[in-house]
Motif scaffolding. Sequence first.
Motif, PDB file in Angstrom:
ATOM      1  N   ILE A 176      -2.337   0.594  -7.801  1.00 21.62           N
ATOM      2  CA  ILE A 176      -2.677  -0.122  -6.523  1.00 21.62           C
ATOM      3  C   ILE A 176      -1.893  -1.285  -6.311  1.00 21.62           C
ATOM      4  CG2 ILE A 176      -4.281  -1.232  -4.945  1.00 21.62           C
ATOM      5  CD1 ILE A 176      -6.560   0.390  -5.829  1.00 21.62           C
ATOM      6  N   GLY A 177      -0.879  -1.199  -5.665  1.00 21.57           N
ATOM      7  CA  GLY A 177       0.005  -2.426  -5.360  1.00 21.57           C
ATOM      8  C   GLY A 177       1.198  -2.571  -6.648  1.00 21.57           C
ATOM      9  N   SER A 178       1.304  -1.395  -7.215  1.00 22.96           N
ATOM     10  CA  SER A 178       2.253  -1.749  -8.498  1.00 22.96           C
ATOM     11  C   SER A 178       2.672  -0.617  -9.114  1.00 22.96           C
ATOM     12  CB  SER A 178       1.842  -2.660  -9.684  1.00 22.96           C
ATOM     13  OG  SER A 178       0.590  -1.941 -10.230  1.00 22.96           O
ATOM     14  N   VAL A 179       3.956  -0.303  -9.733  1.00 22.81           N
ATOM     15  CA  VAL A 179       4.208   0.948 -10.449  1.00 22.81           C
ATOM     16  C   VAL A 179       4.847   0.402 -11.659  1.00 22.81           C
ATOM     17  CG1 VAL A 179       6.404   1.124  -9.000  1.00 22.81           C
ATOM     18  CG2 VAL A 179       5.487   2.911 -10.193  1.00 22.81           C
ATOM     19  N   SER A 221       6.330  10.415   5.840  1.00 22.87           N
ATOM     20  CA  SER A 221       4.734  10.491   5.900  1.00 22.87           C
ATOM     21  C   SER A 221       4.090  10.011   4.455  1.00 22.87           C
ATOM     22  CB  SER A 221       4.194  11.705   6.345  1.00 22.87           C
ATOM     23  OG  SER A 221       4.417  12.688   5.258  1.00 22.87           O
ATOM     24  N   ARG A 222       2.903   9.392   4.652  1.00 22.62           N
ATOM     25  CA  ARG A 222       2.217   9.078   3.338  1.00 22.62           C
ATOM     26  C   ARG A 222       2.088  10.220   2.506  1.00 22.62           C
ATOM     27  NH1 ARG A 222      -3.721   5.947   3.241  1.00 22.62           N
ATOM     28  NH2 ARG A 222      -3.719   6.051   0.783  1.00 22.62           N
ATOM     29  N   GLU A 223       1.741  11.486   2.970  1.00 21.65           N
ATOM     30  CA  GLU A 223       1.472  12.486   2.284  1.00 21.65           C
ATOM     31  C   GLU A 223       2.645  13.057   1.612  1.00 21.65           C
ATOM     32  OE1 GLU A 223      -1.414  11.910   5.327  1.00 21.65           O
ATOM     33  OE2 GLU A 223       0.700  12.178   5.379  1.00 21.65           O
ATOM     34  N   THR A 243       0.805  -0.962  -0.142  1.00 19.35           N
ATOM     35  CA  THR A 243       0.160   0.075   0.194  1.00 19.35           C
ATOM     36  C   THR A 243       1.027   1.273   0.115  1.00 19.35           C
ATOM     37  OG1 THR A 243      -0.139   0.160   2.453  1.00 19.35           O
ATOM     38  CG2 THR A 243      -1.742  -1.273   1.352  1.00 19.35           C
ATOM     39  N   GLN A 244       0.338   2.294  -0.339  1.00 22.13           N
ATOM     40  CA  GLN A 244       1.276   3.465  -0.177  1.00 22.13           C
ATOM     41  C   GLN A 244       1.524   3.939   1.220  1.00 22.13           C
ATOM     42  OE1 GLN A 244      -0.631   6.911  -2.420  1.00 22.13           O
ATOM     43  NE2 GLN A 244      -0.439   5.843  -4.284  1.00 22.13           N
TER      44      GLN A 244
END
Length: 238
Positions: A222-225, A201-203, A190-191
Amino acid sequence: MAEATREVTRDTTREEQLLRSAPLFGGMDVASARSLMEKMTRSDVSKGDTIFNEGDDGQALYIIVRGKVKLARTARDGRENLLALLGVGDMLGELSVFDPGPRLARAHAVEDSTVYELPKDVLDEWLDTHLEMSRPIMRALAQRIRRASNTMADLVFSDVPGRVAKAILDLGHRFGRMERGHIMVRHGLTQEELAQLVGASRETVNKALADFASRGWIDVHIGSVEVYEPERLRARSR
């Protein structure tokens, strides 16, 4: 029946090859490697299952031959900190085997996985008669220390976008596949977990990812790049 037997044989041979890619087996001849593999226990682990918990006695090490496993620690306030994402050929749990004590992290499967377990007492007995194999094990532990030192240096000297770029490249090196002319990295994180991995931080991490995407370097799912410009990321990671 014959076809099924051939399929099992192929799977066994492939898993043996994957096991031998682990640092534990570095430099071993075939006979020595197989003698140690015969003492290991194979286990299939479902997505979300825990392999060991933080604080457990370290009585075995594990090698992954299928899937992905993440190592995480839990802070006093309950927050989780992702330490590493491990994949095929990676070894986990070895620190508590060579330095007896409680596990420092929790390990659980990010996806359906297969691991081979080697108990500490079995490894100790095997090393007593294979002292020459101590060198590759020491090398593997030294590599773990080197990675930890590099991570600490990144936290001190690199900004968040630089750490994000480096994390994407590392995940791409370990889990990426060429698809349609670019690198598809299916990491399964997840991010929030990606943010934990780079210590931010996530942000802030989301802002860095959005910036890279706007420049056409990556595309985030989601879950990949998907990585289109690895050299741009490499330059940003320095």
